[in-house]
Scaffold this active site. Structure first.
Site, PDB file in Angstrom:
ATOM      1  N   ASP A  45       0.798  -1.236   0.000  1.00 34.60           N
ATOM      2  CA  ASP A  45       0.000   0.000   0.000  1.00 34.60           C
ATOM      3  C   ASP A  45       0.829   1.283   0.000  1.00 34.60           C
ATOM      4  OD1 ASP A  45      -1.686  -2.086   0.579  1.00 34.60           O
ATOM      5  OD2 ASP A  45      -2.560  -1.181   2.361  1.00 34.60           O
ATOM      6  N   ARG A  62      -8.754  -0.838  10.539  1.00 32.09           N
ATOM      7  CA  ARG A  62      -7.455  -0.393  10.039  1.00 32.09           C
ATOM      8  C   ARG A  62      -7.549   0.717   8.986  1.00 32.09           C
ATOM      9  NH1 ARG A  62      -8.041  -5.836   8.589  1.00 32.09           N
ATOM     10  NH2 ARG A  62      -8.312  -6.328   6.383  1.00 32.09           N
ATOM     11  N   ASP A  63      -6.361   1.268   8.717  1.00 33.46           N
ATOM     12  CA  ASP A  63      -6.124   2.184   7.602  1.00 33.46           C
ATOM     13  C   ASP A  63      -6.789   3.549   7.777  1.00 33.46           C
ATOM     14  OD1 ASP A  63      -4.990  -0.157   6.564  1.00 33.46           O
ATOM     15  OD2 ASP A  63      -6.793  -0.650   5.415  1.00 33.46           O
ATOM     16  N   GLU A 112     -11.244  -1.751   3.301  1.00 36.20           N
ATOM     17  CA  GLU A 112      -9.861  -1.351   3.572  1.00 36.20           C
ATOM     18  C   GLU A 112      -9.583   0.035   2.989  1.00 36.20           C
ATOM     19  OE1 GLU A 112      -6.893  -4.950   4.152  1.00 36.20           O
ATOM     20  OE2 GLU A 112      -7.324  -4.635   2.041  1.00 36.20           O
TER      21      GLU A 112
END
Length: 560
Positions: free
Chosen positions: A41, A166-167, A221
């Site tokens: 990523d 997350r993220d 995500e």
């Protein structure tokens, strides 16, 4: 090398520090990749005090995804030539001891202070959100980062799985002065995006209702949330909220390994995001890229008033191949993003800086391609090239009929091999082709008419990209509306050894492919224009350039 007074070493990637096999036919020449090993990523692209920073997910120990992921860090003055620095963030504390995963960067304007938010995998293997700040703001490269003493600043709230939280996105500031950030999550089969708010960027409180949710999708995500101007191609700061913008929410759906985006309304800057349409799981959903492209991240470039998009392009060979190569993963060429004039989709185009790498040029004008013809685009280095072509389609009214309700574009691409004749098309380019076209990747168009309009099928067909086995040779494609009065269609392809980024109709459609030819490598690669339709098309204008190598240097501090 020295860039703006900062010294960087141009150590060869096969030096004693970075040990890669000498033969590297698939390692790119002008796309971003680390000196070695695994990359995924794009974490936090950022422009700060004249320098572009690029943080990314990296395994410093192997060419595979690892158990101790770090934030690698590189800097640039033009987004094309890069200096690799030491890692910005590494696992070290109970809140991130098992990995430092994706996140984002935000510059707090009052203090002109960059802050990183990132996901840590803690000592319980739970996902938590942490903060880090630069140790020395006078260092133009921001080489060292310090973790916040209050970490973790966010933990999984009720209704969110501890292993799927997350993220964190780039933060934006509402009219009430509060900062807001969204985080990807999952609860059972429901994917969701969770909103947090803070008055001081340290004490964060969750909003109970999800900012966005989608049924039967699994985890959302890498959410990205940003405004786009309804007037023109300029970008706007992430915190802009007024009548001159619409908002975009991008979701990376892990189950599909594809990025989708939604245009919609963000009422009063305090409510949830209301998309124009719901996620359907069909070809009607909007995507940044219909090929290999995932976990994308955008940022606002204050220097040139534009929004820039990065995306991870993973490999299509095997894990064993990656280990043998000594590396895995690329980033796309950064793309400028804006809202199209109709307000119903985003446009994308490679940043103008990539044109600095253009070398030898050849041009073709007014060349008629009758049905079944092929024309070599000779005189350039076809393994690393930039090709732009405008096709004239004089007999568009003769297009064959297509019932869209019964068609999946990717299935249609699978059936419509580039060699199979239609009325108008397939026509386009053979990229990374061998001299006899035994190997080639076909990027092509085919035009149809429906009950009330004309549409174009754009495909990238990798089925004949290599004689090698055990490769993903998928066929990618989508359908989009065209104006029959224009009677032209454009294609641009950035070709770089093992990646082909293609932009149809000036960036309305993007398709990225990863291919691994065994014959069409280096000096043996070719590019051809072709037409396998029964009706003729005309190359109104074609310009192609050999592309020079981008510069990738190492900061001297790496060797200390």
């Amino acid at each position: 090398m020295e860039i703006n007074g900062e010294v960087a070493s141009s150590h060869n990637l096969n030096s004693t520090m970075f040990k890669l096999p000498q033969k590297q036919p698939y390692r790119t020449c002008y796309h971003f990749q680390p000196p070695q090993y695994w990359m995924n990523d794009p974490n936090a692209p950022m422009y700060y005090r004249g320098v572009y920073h690029f943080f990314y997910q990296h395994n410093p120990d192997a060419a595979t995804f690892g158990e101790k992921m770090v934030w690698a860090h590189s800097v640039s003055y033009d987004l094309i030539n890069w200096i690799h620095l030491n890692h910005a963030i590494e696992p070290s504390e109970p809140f991130d001891v098992n990995s430092c995963w994706s996140g984002s960067a935000t510059v707090i304007p009052e203090k002109e202070q960059p802050v990183i938010l990132y996901t840590g995998i803690d000592d319980k293997k739970h996902q938590v959100q942490n903060m880090a700040m630069p140790k020395n703001l006078s260092d133009p490269f921001l080489r060292e980062w310090v973790k916040h003493p209050q970490n973790p600043v966010m933990t999984p709230p009720s209704g969110v799985e501890v292993h799927n939280f997350r993220d964190p996105s780039t933060a934006w500031q509402g009219k009430d002065g509060k900062w807001r950030v969204v985080i990807g999550a999952q609860n059972g089969d429901e994917g969701k995006v969770v909103l947090y708010q803070s008055e001081d960027f340290a004490d964060w409180k969750v909003k109970l209702n999800p900012f966005f949710a989608s049924d039967n999708t699994g985890v959302c995500e890498c959410p990205d949330f940003f405004p786009v101007s309804v007037n023109g191609t300029n970008g706007v700061d992430t915190s802009v909220q007024n009548q001159s913008v619409r908002h975009v929410l991008k979701i990376s759906y892990l189950r599909r390994h594809q990025d989708y985006y939604f245009l919609g309304e963000y009422a009063n800057g305090d409510g949830n995001f209301v998309p124009d349409v719901k996620f359907t799981g069909t070809s009607l959903d909007l995507r940044f890229d219909y090929g290999k492209f995932y976990a994308s991240k955008s940022f606002f470039d204050h220097a040139k008033s534009r929004r820039i998009l990065w995306g991870w392009v993973n490999e299509s060979d095997t894990r064993h191949d990656d280990i043998e190569k000594g590396w895995a993963g690329l980033q796309c060429i950064p793309r400028q993003v804006w809202l199209d004039e109709n307000g119903n989709r985003l446009m994308q185009w490679p940043i103008e800086e990539v044109e600095k790498l253009r070398g030898k040029q050849i041009s073709i004008k007014g060349e008629k391609l009758v049905g079944g013809s092929i024309l070599e685009v000779s005189g350039i280095t076809a393994s690393q090239a930039d090709v732009e072509v405008l096709f004239e389609v004089p007999e568009i009214e003769n297009a064959e009929f297509l019932d869209e309700s019964e068609v999946d574009p990717e299935l249609l691409c699978s059936e419509e091999y580039a060699s199979r004749s239609g009325t108008i098309g397939p026509f386009g380019l053979f990229a990374l082709a061998s001299e006899d076209q035994t190997e080639h990747t076909a990027i092509f168009f085919r035009i149809y008419k429906t009950s009330n309009r004309y549409v174009c099928l754009m495909c990238s067909d990798q089925s004949r990209s290599s004689l090698r086995e055990n490769l993903d040779k998928s066929k990618y494609g989508t359908i989009f509306d065209i104006d029959p009065n224009k009677k032209t269609i454009s294609l641009r392809s950035l070709i770089d050894r093992s990646i082909i980024e293609s932009f149809g109709e000036k960036g309305r459609i993007c398709i990225t492919s990863r291919v691994y030819p065994s014959l069409a490598i280096e000096k043996d690669a070719r590019v051809f224009a072709f037409n396998n339709g029964r009706k003729s098309v005309v190359i109104s204008e074609l310009n192609a350039w050999s592309m020079k190598h981008a510069e990738f240097g190492q900061d001297e501090s790496i060797y200390q």
